[in-house]
Design a protein around this motif. Structure first.
Motif, short mmCIF file in Angstrom:
data_model
loop_
_atom_site.label_atom_id
_atom_site.label_comp_id
_atom_site.label_asym_id
_atom_site.label_seq_id
_atom_site.Cartn_x
_atom_site.Cartn_y
_atom_site.Cartn_z
N MET A 1 23.86 75.07 16.16
CA MET A 1 24.93 75.76 16.89
C MET A 1 24.62 75.73 18.38
N THR A 2 25.59 75.37 19.20
CA THR A 2 25.41 75.30 20.64
C THR A 2 25.18 76.69 21.22
N GLU A 3 24.20 76.80 22.11
CA GLU A 3 23.91 78.09 22.73
C GLU A 3 25.06 78.47 23.66
N ARG A 4 25.34 79.77 23.72
CA ARG A 4 26.45 80.27 24.54
C ARG A 4 25.91 81.03 25.74
N VAL A 5 26.64 80.92 26.85
CA VAL A 5 26.22 81.60 28.08
C VAL A 5 27.40 82.33 28.72
N THR A 6 27.06 83.23 29.62
CA THR A 6 28.05 83.88 30.47
C THR A 6 27.93 83.26 31.85
N LEU A 7 28.98 82.63 32.31
CA LEU A 7 29.00 81.97 33.61
C LEU A 7 29.53 82.95 34.65
N ILE A 8 28.74 83.19 35.71
CA ILE A 8 29.11 84.16 36.73
C ILE A 8 29.08 83.49 38.10
N THR A 9 30.21 83.48 38.79
CA THR A 9 30.24 82.92 40.14
C THR A 9 30.01 84.02 41.17
N GLY A 10 29.57 83.61 42.35
CA GLY A 10 29.29 84.60 43.40
C GLY A 10 28.18 85.54 43.00
#
Length: 259
Positions: A1-10
Motif C-alpha cells: 500500500m502506498t504511504e500517504r502524506v499531508t502536503l502543506i504549503t507555506g
C-alpha cells in the motif's frame, strides 16, 4: 500500500508551521513546501525529534509556474500519495493597487490563486482515492472588497468561492473540504505586506497555534468553513446589515489608515 502524506504549503512560518506541527502530532506524515529550505529543514528536525514521521522537505517558490510539477515529482520520488492537502501559502501587499509594483501584485495571484488551484486539481485523484481532505486557507477578507489591499482581498474571495464549489464536487467521493478564514493573525504576513497592526486588529486576532488547532478540528469534522475567534465569526453576519457602498468606504478608510 502506498504511504500517504499531508502536503502543506507555506510551511516555513506562521499558520503553516503550526498546521505542520498539529498534523504531525496527530500521526500524519507531512510534506512541507515553502521557499526557505533552512526553515523547512529546521521544522522537519523538530517534528522528527518530537516522535513524528520524518517529513518530506520540498523547497519551492509557488510563484513559479513549474512548482506544481516539482512538488509532484518529489512526492513520486518519495513513493507517497497525498491524503490531505493544505493550501496555506499566500501573501498580500498594502497600499493603493495602482501605486504598487504590478509584478508583485501578479505574484499574489500566482501564489494565492494559481498555485492553490493547480495543487487542488492536480492531487484531487489522490484525495478521492485516499478519502482524505482539502483545507484551503482563505481569509475573512474574502467576504468583502478591500481598497488598500485590492488584489489580496480579491484573491481570497476566489479561494472562498472555489473551495465551496470543490466541496460540492468532492463530497460524493467522501473527501472533506474546508476553507479556513482567519482574521488578523500575528505572523510574518504583516511585515511582508507592509502593515502595522493597530488596536482594532489586536481585538480580532487569534494566535497562529490556535488557528491551526481549530482548522485541523474543523477539517476532520468536515466543516464548510472555520472562522477562528468569536469576533471573526460575527463579521459575515454584520456585513449583511450594511450596504455594500458603506462597507467599501469603511474598509478603504481602515486599510489606508494602517500605512
Amino acid at each position: 500500500m502506498t504511504e500517504r502524506v499531508t502536503l502543506i504549503t507555506g510551511a516555513s512560518a506562521g499558520i503553516g508551521t503550526e498546521l505542520a506541527r498539529v498534523f504531525a502530532s496527530k500521526g500524519h506524515r507531512v510534506a512541507l513546501v515553502a521557499r526557505r529550505a533552512d526553515r523547512l529543514e529546521a521544522l522537519a528536525k523538530e517534528i522528527k525529534a518530537a516522535g513524528g514521521a520524518a517529513p518530506i522537505v520540498i523547497p519551492c517558490d509557488l510563484a513559479q509556474p513549474d512548482c506544481g510539477d516539482r512538488i509532484a515529482e518529489a512526492l513520486t520520488a518519495a513513493g507517497v500519495e497525498v491524503e490531505y492537502l493544505v493550501n496555506n501559502a499566500g501573501f498580500g501587499v498594502f497600499g493603493r493597487a495602482i501605486q504598487r509594483d504590478r509584478s508583485n501584485q501578479l505574484e499574489i495571484i500566482a501564489v494565492n490563486i494559481r498555485a492553490l488551484t493547480d495543487l487542488s486539481l492536480r492531487f484531487s485523484d489522490h484525495l478521492i482515492r485516499n478519502r482524505g481532505g482539502l483545507l484551503n486557507v482563505g481569509s475573512i477578507a474574502g467576504f468583502l472588497p478591500g481598497p488598500g489591499m485590492a488584489v489580496y482581498y480579491a484573491s481570497k474571495a476566489y479561494v472562498l468561492s472555489f473551495t465551496e464549489a470543490m466541496r460540492a464536487e468532492l463530497a460524493p467521493h467522501g473527501v472533506r473540504v474546508t476553507v479556513l478564514c482567519p482574521g488578523p493573525v500575528p505572523t510574518e504576513f504583516q511585515a511582508r505586506a507592509g502593515f502595522n497592526p493597530g488596536y482594532d486588529s489586536a481585538v480580532l486576532n487569534v494566535s497562529s497555534a490556535d488557528v491551526a488547532q481549530q482548522a485541523y478540528s474543523g477539517l476532520m469534522a468536515n466543516k464548510r468553513a472555520v472562522l477562528p475567534g468569536l469576533g471573526i465569526k460575527t463579521v459575515p453576519f454584520l456585513l449583511r446589515l450594511f450596504p455594500r457602498s458603506f462597507i467599501l468606504g469603511a474598509v478603504g478608510r481602515f486599510q489606508l489608515r494602517q500605512r
